[in-house]
Design a protein around this motif. Sequence first.
Motif, short mmCIF file in Angstrom:
data_model
loop_
_atom_site.label_atom_id
_atom_site.label_comp_id
_atom_site.label_asym_id
_atom_site.label_seq_id
_atom_site.Cartn_x
_atom_site.Cartn_y
_atom_site.Cartn_z
N GLU A 120 0.83 -1.20 0.00
CA GLU A 120 0.00 0.00 0.00
C GLU A 120 0.86 1.25 0.00
OE1 GLU A 120 -3.17 0.10 2.83
OE2 GLU A 120 -3.38 -2.06 2.79
N THR A 121 0.42 2.22 -0.75
CA THR A 121 1.17 3.46 -0.81
C THR A 121 0.76 4.42 0.31
OG1 THR A 121 -0.41 4.35 -2.40
CG2 THR A 121 1.58 3.33 -3.29
N GLU A 122 -0.43 4.21 0.89
CA GLU A 122 -0.83 5.08 2.01
C GLU A 122 -0.01 4.71 3.25
OE1 GLU A 122 -4.58 3.59 4.34
OE2 GLU A 122 -4.95 3.28 2.22
N SER A 123 0.07 5.64 4.14
CA SER A 123 0.83 5.41 5.37
C SER A 123 0.10 4.38 6.23
CB SER A 123 0.99 6.72 6.14
OG SER A 123 1.58 6.46 7.39
N VAL A 124 0.77 3.28 6.53
CA VAL A 124 0.14 2.26 7.37
C VAL A 124 -0.07 2.74 8.79
CG1 VAL A 124 0.86 0.29 5.98
CG2 VAL A 124 2.35 1.08 7.80
N SER A 125 0.71 3.73 9.22
CA SER A 125 0.50 4.25 10.57
C SER A 125 -0.81 5.02 10.67
CB SER A 125 1.68 5.11 11.02
OG SER A 125 1.83 6.23 10.19
N GLU A 126 -1.38 5.43 9.52
CA GLU A 126 -2.71 6.03 9.53
C GLU A 126 -3.78 4.96 9.77
OE1 GLU A 126 -3.31 8.38 6.01
OE2 GLU A 126 -1.48 9.52 6.37
N LEU A 127 -3.51 3.73 9.35
CA LEU A 127 -4.43 2.63 9.63
C LEU A 127 -4.42 2.29 11.11
CD1 LEU A 127 -3.45 0.21 6.71
CD2 LEU A 127 -5.52 1.61 6.86
N GLU A 128 -3.24 2.29 11.69
CA GLU A 128 -3.04 1.97 13.11
C GLU A 128 -1.69 2.54 13.53
OE1 GLU A 128 -2.57 1.16 16.75
OE2 GLU A 128 -4.51 0.58 15.90
N PRO A 129 -1.67 3.46 14.50
CA PRO A 129 -0.40 4.06 14.92
C PRO A 129 0.66 3.04 15.35
CG PRO A 129 -2.24 5.31 15.79
CD PRO A 129 -2.82 4.08 15.15
N ALA A 130 0.26 1.89 15.86
CA ALA A 130 1.24 0.88 16.29
C ALA A 130 2.11 0.39 15.14
CB ALA A 130 0.53 -0.31 16.95
N PHE A 131 1.61 0.47 13.90
CA PHE A 131 2.41 0.04 12.76
C PHE A 131 3.69 0.88 12.61
CE2 PHE A 131 -1.66 -1.71 10.94
CZ PHE A 131 -1.27 -3.03 11.01
N ALA A 132 3.68 2.09 13.13
CA ALA A 132 4.86 2.95 13.05
C ALA A 132 6.03 2.38 13.86
CB ALA A 132 4.52 4.36 13.53
N GLN A 133 5.76 1.44 14.77
CA GLN A 133 6.82 0.83 15.58
C GLN A 133 7.56 -0.27 14.82
OE1 GLN A 133 7.61 2.00 18.71
NE2 GLN A 133 6.14 3.58 18.11
N GLY A 134 7.01 -0.71 13.69
CA GLY A 134 7.66 -1.75 12.89
C GLY A 134 8.52 -1.13 11.80
N GLU A 135 9.39 -1.95 11.25
CA GLU A 135 10.21 -1.52 10.11
C GLU A 135 9.40 -1.72 8.84
OE1 GLU A 135 14.36 -2.57 7.77
OE2 GLU A 135 14.09 -3.34 9.78
N LEU A 136 9.24 -0.68 8.05
CA LEU A 136 8.44 -0.75 6.84
C LEU A 136 9.28 -1.20 5.65
CD1 LEU A 136 5.81 -0.25 5.26
CD2 LEU A 136 6.56 2.14 5.00
N LEU A 137 8.80 -2.25 4.99
CA LEU A 137 9.36 -2.70 3.72
C LEU A 137 8.22 -2.72 2.72
CD1 LEU A 137 11.62 -5.76 4.67
CD2 LEU A 137 12.31 -3.39 4.30
N MET A 138 8.45 -2.11 1.57
CA MET A 138 7.43 -2.09 0.53
C MET A 138 7.57 -3.31 -0.37
SD MET A 138 5.66 0.56 1.23
CE MET A 138 4.61 0.63 -0.21
N LYS A 139 6.41 -3.89 -0.72
CA LYS A 139 6.39 -5.02 -1.65
C LYS A 139 6.54 -4.48 -3.07
CE LYS A 139 3.01 -7.71 0.95
NZ LYS A 139 1.62 -8.17 0.93
N PRO A 140 7.24 -5.18 -3.91
CA PRO A 140 8.17 -6.27 -3.58
C PRO A 140 9.50 -5.70 -3.10
CG PRO A 140 8.19 -5.88 -5.93
CD PRO A 140 7.19 -4.91 -5.34
N THR A 141 10.22 -6.49 -2.36
CA THR A 141 11.55 -6.09 -1.92
C THR A 141 12.53 -7.22 -2.24
OG1 THR A 141 12.78 -5.12 -0.08
CG2 THR A 141 11.38 -6.98 0.45
N ALA A 142 13.77 -6.88 -2.34
CA ALA A 142 14.80 -7.88 -2.63
C ALA A 142 14.91 -8.86 -1.45
CB ALA A 142 16.13 -7.20 -2.88
N PRO A 143 15.15 -10.13 -1.75
CA PRO A 143 15.26 -11.12 -0.68
C PRO A 143 16.26 -10.74 0.40
CG PRO A 143 15.17 -12.23 -2.79
CD PRO A 143 15.28 -10.75 -3.08
#
Length: 126
Positions: free
Chosen positions: A81-104
Amino acid sequence: MTTILILEDEPFIALDIETILEERGHGDFVTFSTKTEADIWLKENTPPVAIVDPRLSDGVCTGVARHLVDRGIPFIVYSGETESVSELEPAFAQGELLMKPTAPEVLVDAVERALNCFEARRNSAS
């Protein structure tokens, strides 16, 4: 417990994550495609790291994200998703964000950082 939690509802993406982890020596994982399954599993289990697609087939994983943050479990938000996941739930901001797809190697590096973080927290609590 060394089981890595994977939350992904796209079967091919889940299989890809599992294959990448297995090839890098991280063969102990559990994969769920719904937040409901993950919520039930997390009541009895504490993974050292989780890879979380924030939006699964049964909704946004808000409860899972809050649980991981409350328990001090490092996690990777693996999203297309291109929208900020922390807008879905602030707790997501505590995780490391990787956008799909990413290199192995990027995914594996993030998992290993999270595992090191979990181990450091566990050792400091001892």
